[in-house]
Structure formats: C-alpha cells, structure tokens
Scaffold this motif. Structure first.
Motif, PDB file in Angstrom:
ATOM      1  N   ILE A   9      -3.204 -11.401  43.187  1.00 30.81           N
ATOM      2  CA  ILE A   9      -3.183 -12.439  42.147  1.00 30.81           C
ATOM      3  C   ILE A   9      -1.815 -12.437  41.478  1.00 30.81           C
ATOM      4  CG2 ILE A   9      -4.113 -13.205  39.930  1.00 30.81           C
ATOM      5  CD1 ILE A   9      -6.825 -12.359  40.784  1.00 30.81           C
ATOM      6  N   ASN A  10      -1.164 -13.594  41.476  1.00 35.69           N
ATOM      7  CA  ASN A  10       0.172 -13.688  40.899  1.00 35.69           C
ATOM      8  C   ASN A  10       0.223 -14.724  39.784  1.00 35.69           C
ATOM      9  OD1 ASN A  10       1.688 -16.349  41.761  1.00 35.69           O
ATOM     10  ND2 ASN A  10       0.624 -15.709  43.637  1.00 35.69           N
ATOM     11  N   ALA A  11       1.282 -14.636  38.991  1.00 40.57           N
ATOM     12  CA  ALA A  11       1.545 -15.646  37.955  1.00 40.57           C
ATOM     13  C   ALA A  11       3.052 -15.793  37.793  1.00 40.57           C
ATOM     14  CB  ALA A  11       0.906 -15.249  36.623  1.00 40.57           C
ATOM     15  N   ASP A  12       3.460 -16.982  37.387  1.00 34.97           N
ATOM     16  CA  ASP A  12       4.868 -17.250  37.107  1.00 34.97           C
ATOM     17  C   ASP A  12       5.150 -16.801  35.672  1.00 34.97           C
ATOM     18  OD1 ASP A  12       4.671 -18.495  39.561  1.00 34.97           O
ATOM     19  OD2 ASP A  12       4.492 -20.506  38.695  1.00 34.97           O
ATOM     20  N   VAL A  13       6.169 -15.980  35.507  1.00 34.66           N
ATOM     21  CA  VAL A  13       6.430 -15.371  34.194  1.00 34.66           C
ATOM     22  C   VAL A  13       7.919 -15.470  33.840  1.00 34.66           C
ATOM     23  CG1 VAL A  13       4.451 -13.787  34.244  1.00 34.66           C
ATOM     24  CG2 VAL A  13       6.587 -13.109  35.338  1.00 34.66           C
ATOM     25  N   GLY A  14       8.236 -15.071  32.611  1.00 34.40           N
ATOM     26  CA  GLY A  14       9.609 -15.130  32.145  1.00 34.40           C
ATOM     27  C   GLY A  14      10.083 -16.551  31.902  1.00 34.40           C
ATOM     28  N   GLU A  15       9.118 -17.450  31.627  1.00 35.21           N
ATOM     29  CA  GLU A  15       9.439 -18.868  31.480  1.00 35.21           C
ATOM     30  C   GLU A  15       9.442 -19.337  30.019  1.00 35.21           C
ATOM     31  OE1 GLU A  15       8.027 -20.775  35.678  1.00 35.21           O
ATOM     32  OE2 GLU A  15       6.438 -20.476  34.208  1.00 35.21           O
ATOM     33  N   GLY A  16       9.422 -18.370  29.099  1.00 32.88           N
ATOM     34  CA  GLY A  16       9.516 -18.723  27.687  1.00 32.88           C
ATOM     35  C   GLY A  16       8.186 -18.813  26.964  1.00 32.88           C
ATOM     36  N   ILE A  17       7.082 -18.561  27.674  1.00 34.31           N
ATOM     37  CA  ILE A  17       5.769 -18.611  27.028  1.00 34.31           C
ATOM     38  C   ILE A  17       5.563 -17.379  26.140  1.00 34.31           C
ATOM     39  CG2 ILE A  17       3.271 -18.856  27.401  1.00 34.31           C
ATOM     40  CD1 ILE A  17       4.934 -21.216  28.416  1.00 34.31           C
ATOM     41  N   GLY A  18       6.010 -16.223  26.639  1.00 36.50           N
ATOM     42  CA  GLY A  18       5.942 -14.995  25.851  1.00 36.50           C
ATOM     43  C   GLY A  18       4.615 -14.264  25.903  1.00 36.50           C
ATOM     44  N   ASN A  19       3.764 -14.593  26.885  1.00 35.84           N
ATOM     45  CA  ASN A  19       2.439 -13.954  26.957  1.00 35.84           C
ATOM     46  C   ASN A  19       2.338 -12.908  28.064  1.00 35.84           C
ATOM     47  OD1 ASN A  19       2.570 -15.719  29.102  1.00 35.84           O
ATOM     48  ND2 ASN A  19       0.593 -16.710  28.724  1.00 35.84           N
ATOM     49  N   GLU A  20       3.480 -12.497  28.602  1.00 39.30           N
ATOM     50  CA  GLU A  20       3.478 -11.577  29.755  1.00 39.30           C
ATOM     51  C   GLU A  20       2.786 -10.253  29.456  1.00 39.30           C
ATOM     52  OE1 GLU A  20       6.771 -14.476  30.352  1.00 39.30           O
ATOM     53  OE2 GLU A  20       6.227 -13.149  28.687  1.00 39.30           O
ATOM     54  N   GLU A  21       2.941  -9.747  28.253  1.00 36.40           N
ATOM     55  CA  GLU A  21       2.337  -8.455  27.916  1.00 36.40           C
ATOM     56  C   GLU A  21       0.810  -8.521  28.003  1.00 36.40           C
ATOM     57  OE1 GLU A  21       3.111  -4.844  24.748  1.00 36.40           O
ATOM     58  OE2 GLU A  21       4.011  -6.804  24.401  1.00 36.40           O
ATOM     59  N   LYS A  22       0.242  -9.670  27.672  1.00 36.92           N
ATOM     60  CA  LYS A  22      -1.210  -9.847  27.745  1.00 36.92           C
ATOM     61  C   LYS A  22      -1.682 -10.050  29.180  1.00 36.92           C
ATOM     62  CE  LYS A  22      -1.599 -11.949  23.144  1.00 36.92           C
ATOM     63  NZ  LYS A  22      -1.922 -13.201  22.406  1.00 36.92           N
ATOM     64  N   VAL A 221      -2.332 -17.988  39.257  1.00 33.16           N
ATOM     65  CA  VAL A 221      -2.895 -18.519  38.013  1.00 33.16           C
ATOM     66  C   VAL A 221      -1.717 -18.892  37.126  1.00 33.16           C
ATOM     67  CG1 VAL A 221      -4.220 -17.992  35.933  1.00 33.16           C
ATOM     68  CG2 VAL A 221      -5.025 -17.168  38.159  1.00 33.16           C
ATOM     69  N   HIS A 222      -1.675 -20.120  36.660  1.00 31.22           N
ATOM     70  CA  HIS A 222      -0.532 -20.568  35.860  1.00 31.22           C
ATOM     71  C   HIS A 222      -0.541 -19.903  34.483  1.00 31.22           C
ATOM     72  CE1 HIS A 222      -0.235 -23.659  38.984  1.00 31.22           C
ATOM     73  NE2 HIS A 222       1.028 -23.704  38.631  1.00 31.22           N
ATOM     74  N   GLY A 223       0.492 -19.122  34.232  1.00 32.76           N
ATOM     75  CA  GLY A 223       0.584 -18.390  32.972  1.00 32.76           C
ATOM     76  C   GLY A 223       0.754 -19.279  31.764  1.00 32.76           C
ATOM     77  N   ASP A 224       1.130 -20.555  31.988  1.00 26.32           N
ATOM     78  CA  ASP A 224       1.354 -21.458  30.858  1.00 26.32           C
ATOM     79  C   ASP A 224       0.129 -22.295  30.512  1.00 26.32           C
ATOM     80  OD1 ASP A 224       1.408 -23.050  33.105  1.00 26.32           O
ATOM     81  OD2 ASP A 224       3.247 -24.114  32.598  1.00 26.32           O
ATOM     82  N   ILE A 231      -9.034 -16.739  32.134  1.00 25.41           N
ATOM     83  CA  ILE A 231      -9.265 -16.902  33.574  1.00 25.41           C
ATOM     84  C   ILE A 231      -8.953 -15.613  34.323  1.00 25.41           C
ATOM     85  CG2 ILE A 231      -8.348 -18.043  35.645  1.00 25.41           C
ATOM     86  CD1 ILE A 231      -8.127 -20.615  33.932  1.00 25.41           C
ATOM     87  N   LEU A 232      -7.819 -15.003  34.012  1.00 23.76           N
ATOM     88  CA  LEU A 232      -7.435 -13.767  34.700  1.00 23.76           C
ATOM     89  C   LEU A 232      -8.426 -12.639  34.437  1.00 23.76           C
ATOM     90  CD1 LEU A 232      -3.572 -13.861  34.214  1.00 23.76           C
ATOM     91  CD2 LEU A 232      -4.778 -13.848  36.403  1.00 23.76           C
ATOM     92  N   LYS A 233      -8.866 -12.500  33.210  1.00 24.90           N
ATOM     93  CA  LYS A 233      -9.856 -11.471  32.878  1.00 24.90           C
ATOM     94  C   LYS A 233     -11.146 -11.704  33.663  1.00 24.90           C
ATOM     95  CE  LYS A 233      -8.570 -10.150  28.139  1.00 24.90           C
ATOM     96  NZ  LYS A 233      -8.988 -10.228  26.707  1.00 24.90           N
TER      97      LYS A 233
END
Length: 248
Positions: A9-22, A221-224, A231-233
């Motif tokens: 399972i992957n997600a696009d990150v580092g795009e300015g959303i800031g939710n990567e830690e979660k 899963v789109h992180g934004d 959904i990820l949980k």
C-alpha cells in the motif's frame, strides 16, 4: 485452505499536506515529491526520516515541472527538457537519501505525467531512459497494460503494477477524471470492496458497471483526500481478515 495474498500500500507524500506522520505507519511504501510539482530538500528529509522510522520503502514521485498546476495538467515540453527535469528531480531526492542513509526503492511518476506515460510512447520512453540512467536497479510503479509498463518490461526494468484504491476506473483502465463527482471512492467500505475485487478476482468494476481485467501488487491511497487516514486504518484492519497481508 484460503490463499494468502501479499500486497503493498503506497501513498504520495511530501506534497504540502503535512499529514505524513499520521499516515506513514499504515503504508508499506511511499512516493516522495521531489520538486517538480511540490517538495524541497527540507520536506524530502522530513518524509524520508518518517519512512525509515516506519520501515516504509521510499520512491521518487517526479512530475512535469509545473508547481502552478500541481503537475496535474499536460505540459508542452521537449523530450530533452523533460529528461533533464526528471533526472534533476530524482537526483535531488537521491542526494537527500544519501545524507539520511536511505535507499531509493522505486519511481512513480505523478499526475498528468503518470497518465500520459500510460498511453504515449514518447513520454514513456523518456521516463524509461531516466530509470536506466540510474546505477542501481529501481522498480517502476505503473498501471497494468500501460505503454510505460510494457516498455519497462522490455527493458528488463522490474514493474509493480499499481491500482488506485480510492479512484473509479473507465473501461480502458484510465482513471475517471477528477472533474467528475464520482472520480473518488470516499467511503471506506467501498474502497475495501474495490481493493478486494481487484486482488481476489483480477477485475475492476468500472464506472459504467462493466468489469475489466486488471492486475495490481501495489495500491495507492491518495494522501490528500479528506479521509485518507480513516481509509488506511480500515484497510490495515480489514485486509488481513480477508487473507491479504500488507508486505513491509
């Protein structure tokens, strides 16, 4: 005995959303924006460290060099300029990876570049050339039956077929345009059933109701999206109950 499936399972990150830690503890791989549509050295370093902490495989997420449109519109650019931009973006991520003591696992193009490379040989060839220029073997995340996947396989590049857990599909396996209200799957159970059908039956139910053959070993899963964490949980909780293990 029920068959055991292993997926990523992957997600696009580092795009300015800031939710990567979660999100990170619920992923097995991630695609880090490296300057084309979003991202800089600081965000790359932060996300790399979160990925390492959670044993998540790290990928580059290069784009058309178009921050204004977030890489979501096709861009008129020569093959030479596109190659130079993609090479620069991936090298920027590799430089930060070296500093942090991490390795690049895969490449997944972003947005309009991803969609164009799925059907356009010229664009796909540029991305393939960039991957081949990297000294170490790198995987490509790409859609099943796409032009770029077929070219990559011909060039002995390992391809992980990707499907989108939270997006609806057209009959030609393209994604329903984000301009349409039904482009996204927002309910967690709808996402689960969508993923289960792809894994267990090798088919996706398209927006028209027709089922089309598909293969996938990694699901995005789109992180934004507003309920990405929910959904990820839910997927992490429910997939093992269906004999599907998320492979770290």
């Amino acid at each position: 005995m029920d068959k055991i499936y292993h997926i990523d399972i992957n997600a696009d990150v580092g795009e300015g959303i800031g939710n990567e830690e979660k999100l990170m503890s619920f992923l097995s791989s991630c695609n880090i924006a490296c300057g084309g549509h979003a991202g800089d050295a600081e965000t790359m370093a932060k996300v790399i460290n979160l990925a390492m902490k959670n044993d998540v495989k790290i990928g580059a997420h290069p784009s058309f060099p178009d921050k204004v449109n977030f890489g979501r519109l096709d861009m008129k650019i020569s093959a030479e300029d596109l190659y130079s931009s993609l090479k620069y973006q991936i090298s920027a991520l590799q430089n930060v990876l070296r500093l942090e003591g991490a390795q690049l696992h895969h490449i997944k193009p972003h947005g309009a570049l991803y969609n164009l490379a799925a059907k356009d040989r010229k664009t796909a060839k540029v991305i393939i050339a960039v991957i081949k220029s990297i000294a170490m073997p790198i995987k490509l995340y790409a859609p099943y039956k796409s032009v770029i996947a077929e070219l990559a396989i011909d060039e002995n590049i390992q391809v992980a077929f990707e499907a989108f857990a939270d997006r609806n599909y057209n009959e030609n396996l393209s994604l329903v345009s984000r301009k349409n209200d039904d482009a996204m799957l927002l309910k967690k159970d709808s996402v689960l059933q969508h993923v289960l059908h792809i894994i267990k039956h090798g088919k996706v139910k398209t927006i028209s109701g027709v089922e089309v053959s598909i293969k996938a070993s990694t699901f995005c899963v789109h992180g934004d999206s507003k309920n990405a964490l929910e959904i990820l949980k839910y997927l992490n909780q429910e997939l093992p109950k269906n004999h599907i293990l998320i492979q770290k």
